[in-house]
Scaffold this motif. Structure first.
Motif, PDB file in Angstrom:
ATOM      1  N   TYR A  39       1.002  -1.227  -0.121  1.00 45.89           N
ATOM      2  CA  TYR A  39       0.420   0.062   0.049  1.00 45.89           C
ATOM      3  C   TYR A  39       0.944   1.356   0.278  1.00 45.89           C
ATOM      4  O   TYR A  39       1.685   1.028   0.404  1.00 45.89           O
ATOM      5  CB  TYR A  39      -0.820   0.478   0.851  1.00 45.89           C
ATOM      6  N   SER A  40       0.651   2.443  -0.698  1.00 45.15           N
ATOM      7  CA  SER A  40       0.915   3.239  -1.080  1.00 45.15           C
ATOM      8  C   SER A  40      -0.091   4.140  -1.061  1.00 45.15           C
ATOM      9  O   SER A  40      -0.824   4.169  -1.077  1.00 45.15           O
ATOM     10  CB  SER A  40       2.112   3.195  -1.993  1.00 45.15           C
ATOM     11  N   ASP A  50       6.433   9.414   1.766  1.00 47.43           N
ATOM     12  CA  ASP A  50       5.953   8.026   2.038  1.00 47.43           C
ATOM     13  C   ASP A  50       6.779   6.944   1.873  1.00 47.43           C
ATOM     14  O   ASP A  50       7.357   7.200   0.890  1.00 47.43           O
ATOM     15  CB  ASP A  50       4.584   8.270   1.953  1.00 47.43           C
ATOM     16  N   ASP A  51       6.052   5.655   2.055  1.00 52.36           N
ATOM     17  CA  ASP A  51       6.864   4.732   1.567  1.00 52.36           C
ATOM     18  C   ASP A  51       5.943   3.893   1.252  1.00 52.36           C
ATOM     19  O   ASP A  51       4.615   3.795   2.337  1.00 52.36           O
ATOM     20  CB  ASP A  51       7.680   4.146   2.130  1.00 52.36           C
ATOM     21  N   THR A  52       6.260   2.808   0.943  1.00 52.21           N
ATOM     22  CA  THR A  52       5.182   1.569   0.606  1.00 52.21           C
ATOM     23  C   THR A  52       4.916   0.650   1.596  1.00 52.21           C
ATOM     24  O   THR A  52       5.908   0.417   2.001  1.00 52.21           O
ATOM     25  CB  THR A  52       5.297   0.674  -1.162  1.00 52.21           C
ATOM     26  N   THR A  81       1.349   2.009   5.519  1.00 46.96           N
ATOM     27  CA  THR A  81       1.932   3.005   5.411  1.00 46.96           C
ATOM     28  C   THR A  81       3.153   3.647   6.152  1.00 46.96           C
ATOM     29  O   THR A  81       3.059   3.630   6.515  1.00 46.96           O
ATOM     30  CB  THR A  81       1.719   4.225   4.089  1.00 46.96           C
TER      31      THR A  81
END
Length: 200
Positions: A39-40, A50-52, A81
């Protein structure tokens, strides 16, 4: 907008269900599945970075029809995330945002009669879903359930096939509702999921 979306979904579900049930020897398959998702978020003015994240999902489904089918589901989904937000009290600190949802998709599909050495009966699926955010794990970025849109609409599509007794599905989930309910927020969820299940 939500009323128009709901009406559209109702019309499509009704017409596709009639088509599935009109097939000779229309089948009903009940199953359960579990797996992981990645999810991202899309770009958001409230998110600095942010990252996955990788998390889990599982659920039950009913598949009505054979070649053409309708597949309603009930899923318990965790989306994760890692974020740095522009509104958190401790600037620059990254932490995981882990949100738990009840998701109800209705998928419309077509199943081939392909019989391979390993995989068989390839399925193509697409359909809408609505997810309800019922909890948010504790975090250090000052995000709680009240900061999120509780109801989130999405479009879902993917492919599935059977390997021995397992039903494997690879799906893409494209959320249409922004995650945060702040009027400045535009970030929407994007997720890939891989699940394995059994049908009876």
């Amino acid at each position: 907008m939500k009323k128009i979306f709901t009406l559209f979904v109702f019309i499509v579900v009704s017409s596709f269900t009639r088509q599935a049930l009109a097939q000779d020897n229309a089948e009903l398959t009940i199953g359960a599945k579990a797996g992981i998702n990645f999810y991202s978020l899309s770009s958001d003015a409230l998110v600095e970075d942010d990252d996955t994240g990788v998390s889990y999902e599982f659920g039950v489904y009913g598949r009505i029809g054979d070649r053409f089918f309708v597949q309603p589901e009930l899923n318990l989904v965790s989306h994760k995330t890692h974020l740095i937000t522009r509104t958190q009290s401790r600037a620059g600190e990254r932490d995981a945002l882990n949100v738990h949802y009840l998701r109800v998709p209705v998928l419309f599909g077509y199943r081939t009669d392909y019989e391979g050495a390993v995989a068989s009966q390839i399925r193509f699926m697409v359909g809408p879903s609505i997810s309800y955010a019922f909890s948010v794990a504790d975090n250090n970025i000052n995000v709680s359930k009240r900061d999120l849109h509780k109801a989130q609409f999405a479009l879902n599509g993917g492919v599935g096939f059977e390997v021995w007794v397992l039903h494997l599905d690879l799906m893409y989930h494209h959320y249409l509702t922004s995650l945060f309910n702040d009027g400045r927020s535009e970030g929407k969820g994007r997720a890939f999921s891989l699940t394995a299940g059994l049908g009876f």
